[in-house]
Design an enzyme around this catalytic site. Structure first.
Site, PDB file in Angstrom:
ATOM      1  N   LYS A  40      28.721 -33.299  15.657  1.00  0.00           N
ATOM      2  CA  LYS A  40      30.574 -33.328  14.890  1.00  0.00           C
ATOM      3  C   LYS A  40      31.449 -33.423  15.938  1.00  0.00           C
ATOM      4  O   LYS A  40      32.677 -33.604  14.897  1.00  0.00           O
ATOM      5  CB  LYS A  40      30.397 -31.689  15.500  1.00  0.00           C
ATOM      6  CG  LYS A  40      29.421 -30.588  15.003  1.00  0.00           C
ATOM      7  CD  LYS A  40      29.513 -29.114  15.653  1.00  0.00           C
ATOM      8  CE  LYS A  40      28.159 -27.967  15.533  1.00  0.00           C
ATOM      9  NZ  LYS A  40      28.448 -26.856  15.365  1.00  0.00           N
ATOM     10  N   ASP A 100      28.180 -43.264  25.593  1.00  0.00           N
ATOM     11  CA  ASP A 100      28.421 -42.807  26.469  1.00  0.00           C
ATOM     12  C   ASP A 100      26.787 -43.651  27.150  1.00  0.00           C
ATOM     13  O   ASP A 100      26.308 -45.013  27.333  1.00  0.00           O
ATOM     14  CB  ASP A 100      27.844 -40.936  26.901  1.00  0.00           C
ATOM     15  CG  ASP A 100      27.621 -40.485  28.333  1.00  0.00           C
ATOM     16  OD1 ASP A 100      27.770 -40.762  29.274  1.00  0.00           O
ATOM     17  OD2 ASP A 100      27.844 -39.199  28.369  1.00  0.00           O
TER      18      ASP A 100
HETATM   19  P1  IMP Z   1      25.172 -41.682  23.723  1.00  0.00           P
HETATM   20  O1  IMP Z   1      23.658 -40.905  23.346  1.00  0.00           O
HETATM   21  O2  IMP Z   1      24.665 -40.463  25.340  1.00  0.00           O
HETATM   22  O3  IMP Z   1      25.856 -42.237  23.923  1.00  0.00           O
HETATM   23  O4  IMP Z   1      26.098 -39.937  23.752  1.00  0.00           O
HETATM   24  C1  IMP Z   1      27.038 -39.359  22.150  1.00  0.00           C
HETATM   25  C2  IMP Z   1      26.943 -37.843  22.449  1.00  0.00           C
HETATM   26  O5  IMP Z   1      26.727 -37.597  23.834  1.00  0.00           O
HETATM   27  C3  IMP Z   1      28.574 -38.422  22.023  1.00  0.00           C
HETATM   28  O6  IMP Z   1      28.764 -38.173  20.473  1.00  0.00           O
HETATM   29  C4  IMP Z   1      28.723 -36.768  22.573  1.00  0.00           C
HETATM   30  O7  IMP Z   1      28.431 -36.144  21.541  1.00  0.00           O
HETATM   31  C5  IMP Z   1      28.159 -36.379  23.483  1.00  0.00           C
HETATM   32  N1  IMP Z   1      28.848 -37.223  25.200  1.00  0.00           N
HETATM   33  C6  IMP Z   1      28.740 -37.848  25.907  1.00  0.00           C
HETATM   34  N2  IMP Z   1      29.637 -37.942  26.971  1.00  0.00           N
HETATM   35  C7  IMP Z   1      30.603 -36.787  26.622  1.00  0.00           C
HETATM   36  C8  IMP Z   1      31.419 -36.014  26.861  1.00  0.00           C
HETATM   37  O8  IMP Z   1      32.158 -36.178  28.315  1.00  0.00           O
HETATM   38  N3  IMP Z   1      32.180 -34.990  26.645  1.00  0.00           N
HETATM   39  C9  IMP Z   1      31.849 -34.504  25.656  1.00  0.00           C
HETATM   40  N4  IMP Z   1      29.955 -34.914  25.020  1.00  0.00           N
HETATM   41  C10 IMP Z   1      29.448 -36.264  25.003  1.00  0.00           C
HETATM   42 MG    MG Z   2      28.298 -36.918  19.716  1.00  0.00          MG
END
Ligand code: IMP
Ligand code: MG
Length: 172
Positions: A40, A100
């Protein structure tokens, strides 16, 4: 509710989005692009960026992926909604709210590559480089941020705070 502190304000977001839209226009001219909005979290960002593009040859689709439960990233990818388009020989830009650990975009780019697109680019509003686990970088990045949990402008904490018009650090 938790305490929040503004990190990036509305004006800064608006200005940066204008610049990114210009970069996309420069890279694709009037070629058709399929924008993939990762739900979302990126609904605000996609909404604002597509309206700044000069290129009007834009199609939009949504995918839904969950890789987060509360504030700790898990390696579990919950792929809840796939694209409904045929992406073969198409220009694709995947737009997510934040990069992230990289698990989400790594999974999604590999998934879409298998569909045989012509070009695939990634765009994120925020880059949290410090927590990267997968070797992946986005082609268009709004802001580099430190290792804080942020909310607002689409990003949530337990589904809350998405509606803020700015990005804030969540204090716990
Ligand atoms: P990744 O798969 O770890 O790169 O994370 C990506 C997803 O994690 C993003 O699309 C966000 O929905 C969520 N996310 C990562 N860091 C944050 C944050 O600091 N706040 C809120 N959502 C986060
Ligand atoms: Mg996300």
């Amino acid at each position: 509710m938790n305490k929040i502190k503004t990190l990036i304000n509305k004006k800064q977001i608006k200005k940066r989005i204008k610049t990114i839209a210009k970069e996309i226009d420069k890279d694709f001219k009037d070629e058709q692009i399929i924008i993939i909005c990762v739900l979302k979290g990126s609904f605000y960002f996609v909404n604002d960026i597509i309206r700044k593009l000069k290129n009007k040859n834009i199609l939009i689709d949504f995918v839904k992926i969950k890789s987060y439960s509360n504030t700790s990233s898990t390696n579990n990818i919950d792929f809840q909604l796939d694209t409904s388009f045929n992406l073969k020989n198409k220009n694709i830009i995947i737009i997510d709210d934040i990069l992230d650990t990289g698990n989400t975009l790594y999974f999604l780019t590999n998934h879409i590559k298998k569909m045989g697109p012509k070009k695939i680019k990634t765009c994120v509003l925020l880059n949290k480089q410090a927590r990267r686990k997968k070797e992946i970088n986005a082609d268009y990045v709004g802001f580099e941020i430190d290792n804080n949990f942020v909310v607002g402008y689409g990003l949530d904490y337990e589904e809350k705070y998405r509606q803020l018009q700015y990005i804030a650090i969540l204090k716990k």
